[in-house]
Design a protein around this motif. Structure first.
Motif, PDB file in Angstrom:
ATOM      1  N   THR A 111      74.170 -66.650  73.221  1.00 48.23           N
ATOM      2  CA  THR A 111      75.366 -65.960  73.701  1.00 48.23           C
ATOM      3  C   THR A 111      74.953 -64.674  74.413  1.00 48.23           C
ATOM      4  N   ASP A 112      75.624 -64.367  75.482  1.00 48.23           N
ATOM      5  CA  ASP A 112      75.292 -63.221  76.333  1.00 48.23           C
ATOM      6  C   ASP A 112      75.760 -61.916  75.681  1.00 48.23           C
ATOM      7  N   TYR A 113      74.847 -60.968  75.556  1.00 46.24           N
ATOM      8  CA  TYR A 113      75.179 -59.649  75.013  1.00 46.24           C
ATOM      9  C   TYR A 113      76.361 -59.017  75.748  1.00 46.24           C
ATOM     10  N   ASN A 114      76.418 -59.232  77.061  1.00 47.27           N
ATOM     11  CA  ASN A 114      77.455 -58.607  77.874  1.00 47.27           C
ATOM     12  C   ASN A 114      78.808 -59.304  77.761  1.00 47.27           C
ATOM     13  N   ARG A 115      78.805 -60.556  77.274  1.00 51.05           N
ATOM     14  CA  ARG A 115      80.051 -61.273  77.073  1.00 51.05           C
ATOM     15  C   ARG A 115      79.882 -62.237  75.901  1.00 51.05           C
ATOM     16  N   PRO A 116      79.798 -61.719  74.686  1.00 53.38           N
ATOM     17  CA  PRO A 116      79.572 -62.583  73.523  1.00 53.38           C
ATOM     18  C   PRO A 116      80.742 -63.538  73.313  1.00 53.38           C
ATOM     19  N   PHE A 117      80.436 -64.690  72.752  1.00 51.57           N
ATOM     20  CA  PHE A 117      81.467 -65.726  72.611  1.00 51.57           C
ATOM     21  C   PHE A 117      82.641 -65.264  71.767  1.00 51.57           C
ATOM     22  N   TYR A 118      82.396 -64.334  70.821  1.00 50.99           N
ATOM     23  CA  TYR A 118      83.480 -63.920  69.926  1.00 50.99           C
ATOM     24  C   TYR A 118      84.489 -63.003  70.615  1.00 50.99           C
ATOM     25  N   ALA A 157      70.821 -71.296  64.346  1.00 55.01           N
ATOM     26  CA  ALA A 157      70.454 -69.909  64.632  1.00 55.01           C
ATOM     27  C   ALA A 157      71.168 -69.509  65.907  1.00 55.01           C
ATOM     28  N   VAL A 158      71.478 -68.230  66.020  1.00 56.25           N
ATOM     29  CA  VAL A 158      72.143 -67.688  67.205  1.00 56.25           C
ATOM     30  C   VAL A 158      71.233 -66.647  67.837  1.00 56.25           C
ATOM     31  N   ILE A 159      71.134 -66.701  69.178  1.00 61.71           N
ATOM     32  CA  ILE A 159      70.356 -65.706  69.923  1.00 61.71           C
ATOM     33  C   ILE A 159      71.306 -64.948  70.838  1.00 61.71           C
ATOM     34  N   VAL A 160      71.385 -63.648  70.659  1.00 62.83           N
ATOM     35  CA  VAL A 160      72.145 -62.799  71.572  1.00 62.83           C
ATOM     36  C   VAL A 160      71.184 -62.407  72.700  1.00 62.83           C
ATOM     37  N   SER A 161      71.433 -62.900  73.895  1.00 61.79           N
ATOM     38  CA  SER A 161      70.500 -62.736  75.004  1.00 61.79           C
ATOM     39  C   SER A 161      70.888 -61.556  75.904  1.00 61.79           C
ATOM     40  N   LYS A 162      69.942 -61.187  76.772  1.00 64.78           N
ATOM     41  CA  LYS A 162      70.159 -60.156  77.798  1.00 64.78           C
ATOM     42  C   LYS A 162      70.489 -58.784  77.199  1.00 64.78           C
ATOM     43  N   CYS A 163      69.964 -58.519  76.022  1.00 61.28           N
ATOM     44  CA  CYS A 163      70.204 -57.218  75.398  1.00 61.28           C
ATOM     45  C   CYS A 163      69.412 -56.124  76.122  1.00 61.28           C
ATOM     46  N   LEU A 164      69.893 -54.908  76.022  1.00 61.66           N
ATOM     47  CA  LEU A 164      69.097 -53.767  76.438  1.00 61.66           C
ATOM     48  C   LEU A 164      67.947 -53.598  75.454  1.00 61.66           C
ATOM     49  N   GLN A 165      66.783 -53.250  75.963  1.00 68.68           N
ATOM     50  CA  GLN A 165      65.640 -53.025  75.078  1.00 68.68           C
ATOM     51  C   GLN A 165      65.942 -51.927  74.066  1.00 68.68           C
ATOM     52  N   SER A 166      66.834 -51.020  74.449  1.00 71.11           N
ATOM     53  CA  SER A 166      67.149 -49.860  73.606  1.00 71.11           C
ATOM     54  C   SER A 166      68.280 -50.115  72.611  1.00 71.11           C
ATOM     55  N   ILE A 167      68.747 -51.358  72.481  1.00 75.72           N
ATOM     56  CA  ILE A 167      69.852 -51.632  71.563  1.00 75.72           C
ATOM     57  C   ILE A 167      69.514 -51.105  70.167  1.00 75.72           C
ATOM     58  N   SER A 170      67.462 -60.979  71.995  1.00 74.10           N
ATOM     59  CA  SER A 170      66.390 -61.098  72.984  1.00 74.10           C
ATOM     60  C   SER A 170      66.741 -60.311  74.243  1.00 74.10           C
ATOM     61  N   THR A 171      65.712 -60.011  74.995  1.00 77.81           N
ATOM     62  CA  THR A 171      65.874 -59.307  76.265  1.00 77.81           C
ATOM     63  C   THR A 171      64.995 -59.991  77.304  1.00 77.81           C
ATOM     64  N   PHE A 172      65.199 -59.653  78.563  1.00 81.27           N
ATOM     65  CA  PHE A 172      64.371 -60.200  79.630  1.00 81.27           C
ATOM     66  C   PHE A 172      63.281 -59.202  79.981  1.00 81.27           C
ATOM     67  N   PRO A 180      59.074 -62.840  88.379  1.00 78.93           N
ATOM     68  CA  PRO A 180      58.910 -63.601  87.136  1.00 78.93           C
ATOM     69  C   PRO A 180      59.727 -62.989  85.999  1.00 78.93           C
ATOM     70  N   ILE A 181      60.128 -63.845  85.100  1.00 78.36           N
ATOM     71  CA  ILE A 181      60.939 -63.392  83.971  1.00 78.36           C
ATOM     72  C   ILE A 181      60.516 -64.141  82.718  1.00 78.36           C
ATOM     73  N   GLU A 182      60.452 -63.439  81.600  1.00 73.95           N
ATOM     74  CA  GLU A 182      60.171 -64.053  80.310  1.00 73.95           C
ATOM     75  C   GLU A 182      61.091 -63.442  79.258  1.00 73.95           C
ATOM     76  N   VAL A 183      61.334 -64.217  78.216  1.00 81.02           N
ATOM     77  CA  VAL A 183      62.122 -63.739  77.087  1.00 81.02           C
ATOM     78  C   VAL A 183      61.228 -62.967  76.123  1.00 81.02           C
ATOM     79  N   GLN A 184      61.725 -61.854  75.642  1.00 83.47           N
ATOM     80  CA  GLN A 184      61.099 -61.114  74.543  1.00 83.47           C
ATOM     81  C   GLN A 184      62.142 -60.894  73.459  1.00 83.47           C
ATOM     82  N   PHE A 185      61.732 -61.133  72.213  1.00 81.19           N
ATOM     83  CA  PHE A 185      62.656 -60.895  71.108  1.00 81.19           C
ATOM     84  C   PHE A 185      62.543 -59.452  70.634  1.00 81.19           C
ATOM     85  N   ILE A 186      63.674 -58.924  70.208  1.00 80.95           N
ATOM     86  CA  ILE A 186      63.745 -57.544  69.737  1.00 80.95           C
ATOM     87  C   ILE A 186      63.705 -57.548  68.212  1.00 80.95           C
TER      88      ILE A 186
END
Length: 348
Positions: free
Chosen positions: A155-162, A184-194, A219-221, A324-330
């Motif tokens: 689910t997108d951090y900027n528009r979570p499903f809830y 498991a649920v992954i909240v994607s596109k988070c700010l690194q500073s969350i 996770s973040t990009f 290039p883009i990769e996923v990183q988990f926070i």
């Protein structure tokens, strides 16, 4: 609802949501057939229409599982072919679809297949690749005829499903209660500073709809230096952005933070198949006053189509780079990795 323009669409959302609830109930009660397979089947999907970052997360899984014999199976959205296809040296983005073709181009040891019917697709994969150990299903949250052994909801951090609503008033493909199927649920596109506090608040919101104890990850990009696919060796800071993706805002924000001046954004629909006319128009744009010396920046998903055999001569004549883009988990990346790896090991 925050947007009053959605109010006229609300009855249609209620109707569609009711249909999806009945469909899910049919699968949950065993009234509709749902097939399990005798190997780990990891589904990556979402509740919303497009733009949550599924593709980078599928790639993350393929890197994580590189010690196993892995295949990916997608529908092959907007491909110009039908039925089951196992990618080979003759495959193109038009035949496979852009995202499967990207997997095929970047992960040589992964078997990449497409099929509208995921049950038949899995059967074919097991027949053609007898040593197969793990299958990653791309965009399979709503494909209930297959019962995955591990269901990952993004689910997108900027528009979570809830905070969203069922189509057409919102962008949900099914009601929020569909999150109960997630392992498991992954909240994607988070700010690194969350902050830890914000993550805890979001976990609470997500777990209102999931099964008890369902883990929630963030996770973040991570973007890397642009890679040339054209005639220029290094990018300039004046750039034209060329995309055919659902949501280019994270990329635009990143480029701005890196000091790029975006002279123009040529935005095509998601999964757009580029034509020679598109590139000729791009070349003409770069010849206009104010665009002298400008770089063209695009995504890896777009780059695999721009370097297809039919377009490659035109691409090579332009100063095009992909980012290039990769996923990183926070915070809990190791915990996510362990969840996936332990699941795979327990099923083999």
């Amino acid at each position: 609802m925050h947007n009053y323009l959605h109010i006229p669409l609300w009855p249609f959302s209620q109707l569609y949501g009711g249909i999806m609830r009945l469909r899910n109930l049919g699968y949950d009660k065993g009234l509709l057939p749902s097939r399990q397979f005798d190997l780990p089947v990891i589904a990556v999907g979402n509740l919303t229409v497009g733009g949550t970052g599924k593709t980078p997360h599928v790639e993350y899984l393929m890197r994580l599982l590189q010690s196993y014999k892995v295949a990916t199976l997608s529908r092959g959205y907007k491909r110009q072919s039908k039925g089951f296809i196992l990618a080979d040296a003759s495959s193109t983005a038009a035949i496979l679809g852009d995202e499967p073709f990207q997997y095929h181009a970047d992960f040589k040891d992964v078997n990449v297949a497409v099929c509208e019917d995921r049950v038949k697709g899995l059967e074919q994969l097991q027949q053609l690749v007898p040593e197969l150990e793990v299958v990653v299903l791309d965009d399979a949250m709503q494909h209930r005829p297959v019962q995955p052994s591990l269901n990952l909801l993004i689910t997108d951090y900027n528009r979570p499903f809830y905070k969203d609503y069922v189509l057409p008033a919102g962008r949900l493909r099914e009601p929020r209660s569909g999150a109960k199927r997630a392992d498991a649920v992954i909240v994607s596109k988070c700010l690194q500073s969350i902050s830890t506090k914000e993550r805890e608040q979001m976990v609470g919101q997500v777990q209102r709809y999931t099964s008890p104890g369902t883990p929630v990850f963030f996770s973040t990009f991570a973007y890397a230096d642009p890679v040339s696919i054209g005639k220029a060796a290094a990018p300039t800071k004046n750039a034209v952005l060329l995309t055919g993706i659902a949501n280019a805002e994270p990329l635009k924000n990143y480029l701005s933070s890196q000091g790029y001046t975006l002279l123009r954004h040529l935005s095509y629909p998601d999964h757009h198949l580029y034509t020679s006319d598109n590139l000729k128009e791009l070349k003409e744009l770069l010849q206009q006053p104010g665009y002298a010396g400008a770089t063209v920046l695009t995504t890896r998903k777009d780059a695999v189509k721009l370097t297809d055999a039919g377009l490659l001569p035109l691409t090579l004549a332009l100063p095009i780079f992909f980012v290039p883009i990769e996923v990183q988990f926070i915070a809990e990346g190791e915990k996510f990795d362990q969840l996936v790896l332990q699941h795979v090991q327990s099923r083999l």
